[in-house]
Write an enzyme that holds these catalytic residues in place. Structure first.
Site, short mmCIF file in Angstrom:
data_model
loop_
_atom_site.label_atom_id
_atom_site.label_comp_id
_atom_site.label_asym_id
_atom_site.label_seq_id
_atom_site.Cartn_x
_atom_site.Cartn_y
_atom_site.Cartn_z
N ARG A 68 38.50 42.89 39.54
CA ARG A 68 38.91 43.53 38.30
C ARG A 68 40.10 44.43 38.53
O ARG A 68 41.04 44.47 37.72
CB ARG A 68 37.75 44.34 37.69
CG ARG A 68 36.64 43.49 37.10
CD ARG A 68 35.61 44.35 36.40
NE ARG A 68 36.13 44.95 35.18
CZ ARG A 68 35.55 45.96 34.53
NH1 ARG A 68 34.44 46.51 35.01
NH2 ARG A 68 36.07 46.44 33.42
N CYS A 96 37.31 54.48 36.22
CA CYS A 96 36.68 53.16 36.33
C CYS A 96 36.97 52.42 35.03
O CYS A 96 38.06 52.53 34.49
CB CYS A 96 35.17 53.31 36.60
SG CYS A 96 34.31 54.31 35.35
#
Length: 284
Positions: free
Chosen positions: A182, A241
């Site tokens: 990611r 995040c």
């Protein structure tokens, strides 16, 4: 007393019957928002109340403005903790299924409101509890209203605008808690834009754990983050995040390793990409 503390299933079982202990079940699943409440109803550690990530530990989402899990309003959050029986001097144990990401979010929120002593994560979560052969309960907690009065510490939070101004400064260490694919932009299962904030380093939160889902020893965690920091001061560390949840796991692990509590970019990637003028990087 260190701000980040772990408790084993065996130690929790011994302390569970003592007065004044608050236990919060923080289980959640991003792909099944009702999972936590459903799982709690099917069995939880005796005496635990349920804290839902989206209803209790996050504020309302404003599409195109906020990230997926904005910070709750401080007074509303303090009221939640009071409803769960939290006093100023309460000992609190937080748990989820095991990795600790959702429990760490609750830990960070308590630290943000000034509660920095007597807060523990159950090391290994319910997975470790089961492995220890300890029972679950179906009974609701016998909670009393607490007296907790929290005040938010603005120095622990970084806004998108403040982060944008700091990008490229040599004293900042920006850690992204998402998995490497990611971070690199190879996959993006949740948010509409793939990649990471320019200048960030990948520090997947799962690397704070051993193969059993328990936190690594403090010395190993310190070695891990020392490599990320290099010659920079830990005072310049910022964690983010996808939505401000798993970044708290890194902040908890940093404190376990003996570092001071760093800053959280609470909006994280899901907020960052709401403004197309903000930079996006891909690859390593």
């Amino acid at each position: 007393m260190p701000i980040a503390q772990l408790i084993s299933p065996q130690a929790l079982e011994q302390r569970r019957v003592l007065p004044g202990l608050v236990i919060l079940d923080c289980r959640f699943a991003l792909d099944d928002p009702d999972y936590g409440q459903r799982s709690y109803a099917e069995g939880h550690i005796a005496g635990a109340a349920f804290a839902d990530l989206e209803r209790d530990l996050s504020g309302p989402v404003t599409k195109g403005v906020t990230g997926r899990h904005p910070l709750p309003q401080p007074e509303e959050l303090a009221e939640r903790f009071r409803a769960w029986g939290v006093d100023q001097d309460s000992d609190i144990v937080l748990y989820d299924d095991g990795p600790g990401a959702y429990a760490a979010r609750a830990w960070w929120l308590l630290a943000w409101l000034g509660k920095r002593e007597g807060v523990y994560l159950l090391d290994g979560g319910l997975k470790a509890w089961h492995a220890a052969g300890l029972p679950l309960s179906l009974d609701p907690p016998a909670t009393r209203r607490g007296t907790f009065e929290g005040a938010p510490d603005a120095t622990l939070v970084l806004t998108a605008q403040a982060l944008q101004q700091r990008l490229g400064q040599p004293d900042m260490t920006l850690l992204d808690a998402r998995a490497l694919p990611r971070f690199k932009g190879e996959v993006e299962p949740i948010d509409p834009v793939a990649g990471h904030i320019p200048g960030a380093q990948c520090a997947a939160f799962t690397d704070n754990l051993d193969s059993d889902g328990r936190f690594l020893p403090a010395a190993r965690l310190r070695q891990r983050f020392a490599e990320q920091l290099g010659e920079r001061s830990p005072a310049g560390l910022v964690a983010y995040c996808g939505s401000g949840v798993t970044a708290c796991h890194n902040l908890f692990a940093l404190c376990l390793a003996g570092y001071p509590l760093g800053q959280l970019y609470a909006g994280s990637w899901s907020e960052w990409i709401t403004d197309p003028q903000r930079g996006v990087a891909t690859g390593e």
